[in-house]
Scaffold this motif. Structure first.
Motif, PDB file in Angstrom:
ATOM      1  N   ALA A   1       0.832  -1.207   0.000  1.00  0.00           N
ATOM      2  CA  ALA A   1       0.000   0.000   0.000  1.00  0.00           C
ATOM      3  C   ALA A   1       0.863   1.251   0.000  1.00  0.00           C
ATOM      4  CB  ALA A   1      -0.920  -0.004   1.212  1.00  0.00           C
ATOM      5  N   THR A   2       1.907   1.252   0.854  1.00  0.00           N
ATOM      6  CA  THR A   2       2.741   2.447   0.945  1.00  0.00           C
ATOM      7  C   THR A   2       3.420   2.726  -0.384  1.00  0.00           C
ATOM      8  OG1 THR A   2       3.123   1.768   3.208  1.00  0.00           O
ATOM      9  CG2 THR A   2       4.458   3.560   2.386  1.00  0.00           C
ATOM     10  N   VAL A   3       3.951   1.674  -0.997  1.00  0.00           N
ATOM     11  CA  VAL A   3       4.628   1.863  -2.282  1.00  0.00           C
ATOM     12  C   VAL A   3       3.648   2.370  -3.330  1.00  0.00           C
ATOM     13  CG1 VAL A   3       5.618   0.574  -4.195  1.00  0.00           C
ATOM     14  CG2 VAL A   3       6.521   0.260  -1.915  1.00  0.00           C
ATOM     15  N   MET A   4       2.481   1.752  -3.396  1.00  0.00           N
ATOM     16  CA  MET A   4       1.530   2.129  -4.447  1.00  0.00           C
ATOM     17  C   MET A   4       1.056   3.571  -4.277  1.00  0.00           C
ATOM     18  SD  MET A   4       1.272  -0.111  -6.658  1.00  0.00           S
ATOM     19  CE  MET A   4       0.995  -1.769  -7.196  1.00  0.00           C
ATOM     20  N   ILE A   5       0.829   3.989  -3.051  1.00  0.00           N
ATOM     21  CA  ILE A   5       0.310   5.330  -2.837  1.00  0.00           C
ATOM     22  C   ILE A   5       1.420   6.368  -2.953  1.00  0.00           C
ATOM     23  CG2 ILE A   5      -0.658   6.870  -1.094  1.00  0.00           C
ATOM     24  CD1 ILE A   5      -2.239   4.430  -0.082  1.00  0.00           C
TER      25      ILE A   5
ATOM     26  N   GLN B   1       4.694  -3.446   9.954  1.00  0.00           N
ATOM     27  CA  GLN B   1       3.600  -4.397   9.735  1.00  0.00           C
ATOM     28  C   GLN B   1       2.278  -3.861  10.239  1.00  0.00           C
ATOM     29  OE1 GLN B   1       2.623  -7.188  12.338  1.00  0.00           O
ATOM     30  NE2 GLN B   1       4.226  -6.885  13.842  1.00  0.00           N
ATOM     31  N   ALA B   2       2.123  -2.543  10.255  1.00  0.00           N
ATOM     32  CA  ALA B   2       0.888  -1.993  10.787  1.00  0.00           C
ATOM     33  C   ALA B   2      -0.003  -1.424   9.694  1.00  0.00           C
ATOM     34  CB  ALA B   2       1.197  -0.924  11.832  1.00  0.00           C
ATOM     35  N   GLY B   3       0.242  -1.822   8.446  1.00  0.00           N
ATOM     36  CA  GLY B   3      -0.578  -1.301   7.369  1.00  0.00           C
ATOM     37  C   GLY B   3      -0.134   0.097   6.990  1.00  0.00           C
ATOM     38  N   TRP B   4      -0.657   0.608   5.856  1.00  0.00           N
ATOM     39  CA  TRP B   4      -0.199   1.946   5.455  1.00  0.00           C
ATOM     40  C   TRP B   4      -0.781   2.992   6.375  1.00  0.00           C
ATOM     41  CZ3 TRP B   4      -2.503   6.438   3.373  1.00  0.00           C
ATOM     42  CH2 TRP B   4      -3.877   6.374   3.147  1.00  0.00           C
ATOM     43  N   THR B   5      -1.862   2.647   7.117  1.00  0.00           N
ATOM     44  CA  THR B   5      -2.432   3.603   8.051  1.00  0.00           C
ATOM     45  C   THR B   5      -1.669   3.610   9.369  1.00  0.00           C
ATOM     46  OG1 THR B   5      -3.961   1.900   8.725  1.00  0.00           O
ATOM     47  CG2 THR B   5      -4.758   3.489   7.133  1.00  0.00           C
ATOM     48  N   SER B   6      -0.959   2.531   9.667  1.00  0.00           N
ATOM     49  CA  SER B   6      -0.075   2.464  10.841  1.00  0.00           C
ATOM     50  C   SER B   6      -0.696   2.984  12.120  1.00  0.00           C
ATOM     51  CB  SER B   6       1.220   3.235  10.566  1.00  0.00           C
ATOM     52  OG  SER B   6       2.030   2.468   9.751  1.00  0.00           O
ATOM     53  N   TYR B   7      -1.847   2.438  12.456  1.00  0.00           N
ATOM     54  CA  TYR B   7      -2.482   2.863  13.697  1.00  0.00           C
ATOM     55  C   TYR B   7      -1.649   2.442  14.890  1.00  0.00           C
ATOM     56  CZ  TYR B   7      -7.029   4.025  11.546  1.00  0.00           C
ATOM     57  OH  TYR B   7      -8.037   4.591  10.835  1.00  0.00           O
TER      58      TYR B   7
ATOM     59  N   MET C   1      10.238   7.527   8.483  1.00  0.00           N
ATOM     60  CA  MET C   1      11.222   8.466   7.943  1.00  0.00           C
ATOM     61  C   MET C   1      11.090   8.569   6.430  1.00  0.00           C
ATOM     62  SD  MET C   1      14.178   7.462  10.615  1.00  0.00           S
ATOM     63  CE  MET C   1      15.553   7.560   9.539  1.00  0.00           C
ATOM     64  N   ALA C   2      10.843   7.443   5.791  1.00  0.00           N
ATOM     65  CA  ALA C   2      10.661   7.467   4.337  1.00  0.00           C
ATOM     66  C   ALA C   2       9.478   8.352   3.973  1.00  0.00           C
ATOM     67  CB  ALA C   2      10.452   6.049   3.811  1.00  0.00           C
ATOM     68  N   LEU C   3       8.382   8.207   4.714  1.00  0.00           N
ATOM     69  CA  LEU C   3       7.207   9.021   4.413  1.00  0.00           C
ATOM     70  C   LEU C   3       7.469  10.499   4.667  1.00  0.00           C
ATOM     71  CD1 LEU C   3       5.618   6.528   3.842  1.00  0.00           C
ATOM     72  CD2 LEU C   3       3.786   7.407   5.240  1.00  0.00           C
ATOM     73  N   HIS C   4       8.291  10.763   5.672  1.00  0.00           N
ATOM     74  CA  HIS C   4       8.670  12.149   5.932  1.00  0.00           C
ATOM     75  C   HIS C   4       9.342  12.757   4.702  1.00  0.00           C
ATOM     76  CE1 HIS C   4       8.234  14.673   9.287  1.00  0.00           C
ATOM     77  NE2 HIS C   4       8.615  13.818  10.209  1.00  0.00           N
ATOM     78  N   LEU C   5      10.312  12.014   4.172  1.00  0.00           N
ATOM     79  CA  LEU C   5      11.030  12.511   2.985  1.00  0.00           C
ATOM     80  C   LEU C   5      10.067  12.710   1.824  1.00  0.00           C
ATOM     81  CD1 LEU C   5      14.366  10.484   2.863  1.00  0.00           C
ATOM     82  CD2 LEU C   5      13.996  12.868   3.436  1.00  0.00           C
ATOM     83  N   LEU C   6       9.186  11.732   1.631  1.00  0.00           N
ATOM     84  CA  LEU C   6       8.257  11.841   0.507  1.00  0.00           C
ATOM     85  C   LEU C   6       7.327  13.025   0.701  1.00  0.00           C
ATOM     86  CD1 LEU C   6       7.516   8.053   0.111  1.00  0.00           C
ATOM     87  CD2 LEU C   6       8.767   9.498  -1.459  1.00  0.00           C
ATOM     88  N   GLY C   7       6.957  13.270   1.963  1.00  0.00           N
ATOM     89  CA  GLY C   7       6.093  14.413   2.238  1.00  0.00           C
ATOM     90  C   GLY C   7       6.789  15.718   1.893  1.00  0.00           C
ATOM     91  N   ILE C   8       8.061  15.833   2.296  1.00  0.00           N
ATOM     92  CA  ILE C   8       8.801  17.063   1.975  1.00  0.00           C
ATOM     93  C   ILE C   8       8.878  17.227   0.466  1.00  0.00           C
ATOM     94  CG2 ILE C   8      11.063  18.155   2.120  1.00  0.00           C
ATOM     95  CD1 ILE C   8      11.403  16.693   4.806  1.00  0.00           C
TER      96      ILE C   8
END
Lengths: 405, 190, 565, 201
Positions: C81-85, C140-146, C163-170
């Protein structure tokens, strides 16, 4: 777009539009009527309302679906460029009336759907006067349900001092004490209020047959209400990702046909608790089977029909405790099992992670497991051998406990 | 070069001819901000209108207050004043800051700084005295006023493009909404 | 009016020849960056697709077979999910936007070329960081990572994930700032907001969402990382935190993010439908404004993802706002139908994907309204119905639009047309594979199959086998596209600058465009969708004369210019 | 049929900084600040929610900690903002030396601010207010995040000074200073709100 056409053509257009709308609505209704095939049984009073709402939405949605797909197919056939036709289409930029219509109609539709949904929502949340409270707890990866038993309903011939301390307290204070079950039992027509909490991560309590779902949120207590209307056994499912064994986190709700049947199950359960067997092995079996501790979420133990896959298999645990594991740890089998319950992280079986909750011998701490329960569980697990003979010498256990942890 | 080849352009909305801008050096045409049209114009117009309707008295009142203070400051006799009279308006003052002689223009910036300092002092005094019903709203109000002052005068939002105002107000609105929402969500139970 | 005379003399009309290696190094040319974005995204699409195939393989049986344990399976779909989104759809549309927005505006480049390159180069390290997670205890908590699952019960891969999502967000925020400034300041003379192509409108709406919403994710991720590494407990109720805080802040971002993923797709569809049915877009302003409406209302609907965890009293307001979103979406769909109506439809592969988008997206829209209704959502939440809904919107929507866009703009990017027969095969396989992969999931969900499970009730096996087989077809279909791209790049025939005879400005230059895009300053045709008028025909004829179809010239090697910002 | 062409003019050289580009960079900075608003708002909102639900806990901590140090810090930051805008005014009038001096003051004040914040954190640490306490985590997250912004601002100020010494800025070209100013004032605005919300209320 009709300007410049004759009156009769206009009439024909209107007829066509009416006809198309009728066809769409009929199509939508047909689609909606097919849904019962797609739904689980209607087990609760609420499920009837929810299904009606769903069918209503599906009828409208089906009509829109047919409209859009129909328009696409029609356009594709009618307006395709013929081979060799290199011309452009008509230079039409829009039509204010048409655009207003297809803004207004969806707006009205969603308004209707909102009001209808709100009505269903309010009526499914209604508090019924005679509801029964059941406590549900999610733990990785097992459900347990507990019922309050009023002390007044305990038979008078019970030997009070043999009971666990919390029941003794309840009897002296004339309050109530809980009994635990791995299945949710109730009966037809009895409104239920579930009070839900979790001992670790989030879970979601879902009974597809009741169309009811509620998340269990760490640190909070949540509630949900429903009224079963159909007898039978339906699955209870965890719908919120809670870790490796999430898919396995299933239980059942057993809806008895009437109150008598339910009460006979209920009093059996109470009797099991208030007449505890003297034999620690039997008591251990009873404790484990009640679902009071979330062992079945992860372990397989065929004798109790557990089928968890996250933790080590407990079939034959007695034999292994006496051979492989005692060789690995240098402890006697009863000591090994006893300490594994209180200090699971120190006794990891190779290939498994430190996922087991650490049970605590002191009241008031999370994952409280009284020493008596621990002893009973050890006694029972020691009998899980090929021969059925206990692999342990339980007389050592008291000395181990006395020595501390 | 080939500038004379421009076609007549029409505004799609009004159908009027758009007169081509005459004297761009080659290549700069597409980099110049063209007159704000359409949506942007509407947004800016709405903002201007609302400002005239609501904010302008407040801003004007503040402006006049500031200039009053400024005049009062100018009236104070001292070495600063003689210098101010002697030099152009912007070179009004010389002070010693951190051992160096630096020209301090007596301008709106200094006045705003003064107001900020006084407001902060008031806040601190409010915080140290026993709390009343109005203490917290007053402190928050002062903080907002201070923030608005910095944004309006130090960040020049007052005189800069209205688009920047929109850019700032949108996230503020979104975050206010979310913060208020988070407060309404109970922390435990339902 | 806008008639055209002879083009200027000695203009450079030959396409710049770019070496493959030019795409692997730092470049500030928006066209190269655009293709870098797209190539990276397609790479991650293959990675994410392979993970999806593993998921479907696992789900062929109701027990664990491919995976050793449930946690491995959880990792699989979390990374899928993370990769696709974050590494496929969002960067892919960023790529389209980068390539097309300056061209459509007749500009030389983006407003900030250096920043543009920087935003792109944040993506590969982020992708590597995310995939490295496999080796340090996977997320392993899904892309929503609750939380608390993502804080207390997950391995260090979860930190890398954050951290990866942080970079992608920036990267997203920087890209979006660039788009907004470019669109506001760099339109050519004569192009007001109401003369912009709808794709540019969509990118504008998307960028506004990115700037306003992505920081929410950054804030939430910061707290998550602090919880994981610094000993705070923002999300741990046992130590004074609140598990629901994450859900709220996460969905502040992630619901608008859904529109970040689908609005550019809608922009692409608006272009394709108009060009390939040779008819002006129906209701231009309605489509443009509905993008903005979706962007704004999209900020008020987040909690419909929490209908089963939110305080009951708060659920109804979010149902109302969620339902409202259906109205602007409906306007778009009906306007597109109006565009088709009375056109001269050309069945190019791009058009087929656009039609496929229309027919699949409407299913996603309908199921979306159903999920917006609280009582129904309570049954369907976190089931395969939701999985189906989101794939109808994001695959049937965004990905179909991406595929259509690839077929449509490939000639612009490389001067060569993708093979139409392979394209139609690709479409047929994708359409059928897609429908039978995701439509039955509605039924599985309604019958009671929760999402994110490796082990399921055996009664659902039949339906899952159908889904898995169809998904394998869908997986294979992608290779038809990849094969088509490779073959065309190597041996495809060159086409003219404007093979579709489209009116938007990106076609008013050679294919691929020269350095700085245009020789001189292009004059936009007065209406980007003014098909069906004599003026438009004259304009297009003049364009064709100006940029004649190639007589198989050997491409001259001119380097992409390295301008600073 | 009037004369027309597909292009307006033929040229291959990009022009240097034009008014539009100046506009671009400022616009971009404002957009960036817009997203910063959201990040800070989340961190502050987390604190506000806690403050709203536990007024007594916060009150006791305030009593214990006191506000002398942080008040000094607040005045320092306000003054630095003032120095910043004075520096901008200097360069707008073509006074490079004034720019360097005023921005120098800004940088010094910013550095002192960070140093005092470090001292303050140390004191709080001695009081037992660690990152893992309920108040501590909600307090440190926004203030430390702000502190990081101040540090970045100081480094940026040094860069501005270096460029100014090379004569980079003039009365016509002060965009770089103005954009740094936007950032610095924004950091100041955040502190104004943080100070009131976290330390006073």
């Amino acid at each position: 777009m009709n300007s410049g056409k004759s009156q009769s053509t206009n009439n024909m257009t209107v007829l066509w539009i009416i006809g198309a709308f009728l066809a769409l609505i009929i199509g939508g209704v047909i689609i909606a009527q097919a849904t019962p095939l797609l739904f689980p049984p209607q087990g609760s009073a609420e499920s009837l309302q929810v299904d009606d709402l769903f069918k209503f939405m599906l009828a409208i949605g089906g009509a829109i679906f047919l409209l859009v797909q129909g328009a696409i197919v029609y356009s594709v056939i009618r307006f395709r460029a013929k081979p060799g036709d290199l011309s452009d289409g008509a230079n039409i930029h829009g039509n204010a009336t048409l655009e207003l219509v297809w803004t207004a109609i969806p707006a009205v539709i969603v308004l209707v759907l909102t009001v209808y949904s709100y009505q269903v929502w309010v009526s499914t949340r209604e508090i019924k006067p005679n509801e029964q409270t059941v406590y549900g707890r999610g733990a990785r990866f097992v459900w347990s349900f507990s019922y309050d038993v009023p002390a007044s309903s305990v038979p008078s011939d019970v030997e009070v001092d043999k009971l666990p301390p919390n029941i003794q307290d309840a009897i002296t204070n004339d309050s109530s004490f809980p009994i635990t079950s791995r299945e949710l039992h109730t009966f037809v027509g009895q409104p239920i209020k579930m009070v839900l909490d979790t001992s670790d991560t989030l879970h979601a309590f879902w009974i597809p047959a009741m169309r009811m779902k509620q998340d269990l949120i760490s640190g909070r207590t949540t509630e949900i209400r429903f009224t079963p209307i159909q007898a039978g056994e339906f699955p209870v499912v965890c719908a919120e990702l809670c870790g490796g064994g999430h898919g396995d986190m299933r239980a059942s709700i057993i809806v008895h046909a009437d109150e008598t049947e339910y009460l006979s199950w209920f009093s059996d359960q109470v009797n099991l608790v208030v007449y505890p067997p003297d034999d620690p092995v039997l008591r251990g079996e009873q404790v484990l089977a009640s679902g009071q501790y979330p062992c079945s979420g992860c372990h397989t133990l065929t004798a109790l029909s557990w089928a968890g896959i996250t933790g080590p298999n407990l079939n034959g645990i007695g034999d292994r405790a006496a051979t492989v594991r005692s060789a690995a740890t240098g402890e006697t089998p009863e000591e090994y099992i006893h300490r594994s319950l209180y200090h699971p992280a120190e006794y990891l079986v190779p290939g498994f992670g430190a996922l087991m909750p650490q049970f605590q011998p002191d009241a008031g701490q999370p994952n409280f497991m009284p020493v008596d329960d621990n002893k009973a569980i050890v006694a029972y697990l020691c009998t899980q051998t090929a021969t059925g003979e206990s692999a342990c010498d339980l007389s050592n256990l008291d000395a181990i406990i006395a020595a501390g942890d | 070069m080939a500038d004379e080849q421009k076609p007549p352009l029409t505004d799609q909305k009004t159908g009027e001819k758009v007169s081509p801008t005459p004297s761009y050096p080659p290549g700069e045409a597409e980099r110049m901000p063209e007159p704000e049209t359409g949506l942007e114009e509407a947004v800016v117009n709405a903002l201007d209108a609302s400002e005239q309707a609501v904010a302008s008295p407040v801003v004007q009142a503040f402006d006049s207050a500031v200039s009053a203070v400024q005049e009062a400051v100018d009236q104070i006799p001292g070495p600063a004043k003689t210098h101010a009279e002697a030099s152009a308006e912007e070179h009004s003052d010389t002070t010693i800051i951190m051992g160096r002689a630096i020209t301090v223009p007596g301008g709106i910036y200094t006045v705003v700084f003064g107001v900020l300092g006084v407001a902060t002092l008031v806040e601190i005094i409010l915080a140290e005295f026993p709390r009343g019903l109005l203490t917290i709203p007053l402190m928050l109000g002062l903080a907002v006023v201070k923030a608005v002052l910095v944004v309006m005068y130090y960040m020049h939002l007052r005189s800069d493009s209205r688009v920047f105002t929109v850019v700032l107000l949108l996230p503020v609105a979104v975050t206010l909404l979310s913060t208020l929402y988070l407060i309404t969500v109970p922390v435990t139970g339902y | 009016m806008a008639s055209i005379t002879a083009p200027l003399g000695q203009a450079q009309t030959t396409a710049p020849g770019l070496k493959v290696s030019d795409f692997f190094r730092w470049s500030v040319d928006h066209k190269i960056i655009g293709i870098q974005y797209m190539a990276t995204a397609i790479f991650f699409f293959i990675v994410g697709g392979a993970l999806a195939m593993l998921i479907r393989w696992e789900l062929l049986t109701p027990t664990l077979d491919l995976m050793q344990n449930g946690e491995q399976y959880n990792t699989l779909f979390s990374i899928h999910a993370t990769v696709m989104i974050f590494l496929w759809i969002i960067p892919m549309f960023a790529g389209f936007g980068n390539y097309l927005v300056p061209l459509m505006l007749g500009a030389k480049d983006m407003a900030f070329p250096w920043l543009n390159a920087f935003a792109f180069w944040l993506i590969p390290p982020a992708g590597i960081l995310l995939l490295l997670g496999w080796f340090v205890g996977p997320a392993q908590a899904g892309w929503t990572s609750y939380p608390p699952l993502s804080t207390l019960y997950s391995g260090d891969g979860q930190t890398l994930w954050a951290m990866a999502l942080h970079l992608l967000g920036i990267s997203s925020i920087l890209g979006a700032i660039n788009f907004i400034v470019t669109i506001k300041n760099m339109r050519p003379q004569g192009m007001g907001y109401w003369q912009m192509p709808l794709f540019v409108w969509a990118i504008l709406a998307t960028s506004i969402i990115v700037v306003l919403a992505t920081p929410f994710l950054a804030g939430a991720l910061t707290l998550l990382i602090l919880d994981r590494v610094a000993g705070t407990s923002f999300f741990d109720p046992a130590n004074g935190g609140d598990a629901l805080l994450w859900q709220n802040v996460f969905w502040f971002y992630s619901h608008p993010a859904v529109y970040i993923m689908v609005l550019p797709g809608m922009g692409v569809i608006s272009e394709l439908l108009s060009v390939h049915s040779r008819k002006p877009i129906f209701g231009y302003r309605a489509i443009a404004l509905s993008s903005m409406a979706i962007a704004l209302v999209g900020f008020t609907v987040w909690a419909h993802h929490m209908f089963t965890s939110l305080t009951p009293e708060l659920r109804i307001p979010f149902m109302v706002t969620s339902m409202i979103i259906a109205v602007p979406t409906g306007i778009k769909i009906f306007s597109w139908l109006g565009t088709l109506w009375g056109g001269k439809i050309r069945f190019t592969s791009a058009m087929l994907f656009a039609l496929g988008f229309l027919s699949m997206f409407v299913i996603g829209g309908i199921s979306g309204v159903m999920l917006g209704s609280v009582p129904v959502d309570i049954h369907l939440h976190d089931t395969y119905f939701v999985v189906s809904h989101l794939h109808f919107v994001l695959y049937g929507g965004s990905v179909f639009a991406i595929f259509g866009g690839i077929y449509h703009w490939f000639p612009k990017m490389f001067g060569k047309k993708l093979d139409e027969r392979l394209g139609k095969l690709h479409f047929a396989l994708t359409y059928v594979g897609f429908f039978f992969t995701f439509f039955p999931q509605h039924i599985a969900g309604m019958l009671g199959m929760p999402r994110r499970v490796a082990v399921y009730d055996p009664q659902f096996q039949q339906i899952n086998v159908i889904i898995s087989i169809a998904s394998f077809v869908l997986g294979i279909a992608t290779f038809v596209l990849l094969y088509n791209i490779v073959v065309t790049l190597i041996a495809g025939k060159r086409v003219g600058a404007n093979p579709w005879r489209a009116l938007t400005l990106e076609w008013a230059t050679s294919s691929p465009p020269p350095a700085y895009n245009f020789i001189g300053d292009p004059v936009p045709f007065e209406d980007p969708y003014g098909y069906g008028t004599e003026e438009s025909v004259a304009y297009l004829d003049a364009l064709e004369k100006r940029f004649p179809p190639p007589v198989d010239t050997s491409a001259t090697l001119t380097r992409a210019p390295q301008s600073g910002d | 049929m009037s004369e027309a062409s597909l292009e307006r003019a033929h040229h291959e050289v990009l022009p240097a900084a034009t008014p539009a580009q100046i506009d671009n960079a400022k616009f971009a900075m404002w957009l960036y600040l817009a997203s910063e608003v959201v990040i800070f708002a989340i961190l502050i909102a987390v604190y506000i929610v806690f403050r709203y639900n536990n007024p007594d806990v916060v009150h006791d901590i305030h009593e214990e900690v006191g506000i002398i140090l942080v008040s000094i810090n607040t005045f320092l930051l306000l003054a630095s903002s003032w120095a910043m805008v004075m520096g901008l005014q200097q360069i707008q009038r073509g006074n490079q030396q004034g720019l360097i001096q005023w921005i120098g003051i800004t940088a010094v004040l910013g550095t002192v601010f960070v140093a005092l914040q470090y001292v303050e954190y140390n004191e709080l640490g001695h009081l037992g207010l660690s990152l893992s306490t309920e108040f501590g985590m909600r307090f440190y997250a926004p203030t430390a995040f702000h502190g990081v912004h101040v540090i970045i601002g100081v480094l940026w100020a040094l860069r501005v000074i270096l460029r100014a010494r090379k004569g980079y800025y003039t009365a016509q070209n002060y965009l770089g200073v103005e954009i740094f100013g936007l950032y610095w004032h924004f950091v100041d605005v955040v502190w104004i709100l943080l100070f009131t919300v976290i330390y006073l209320v």
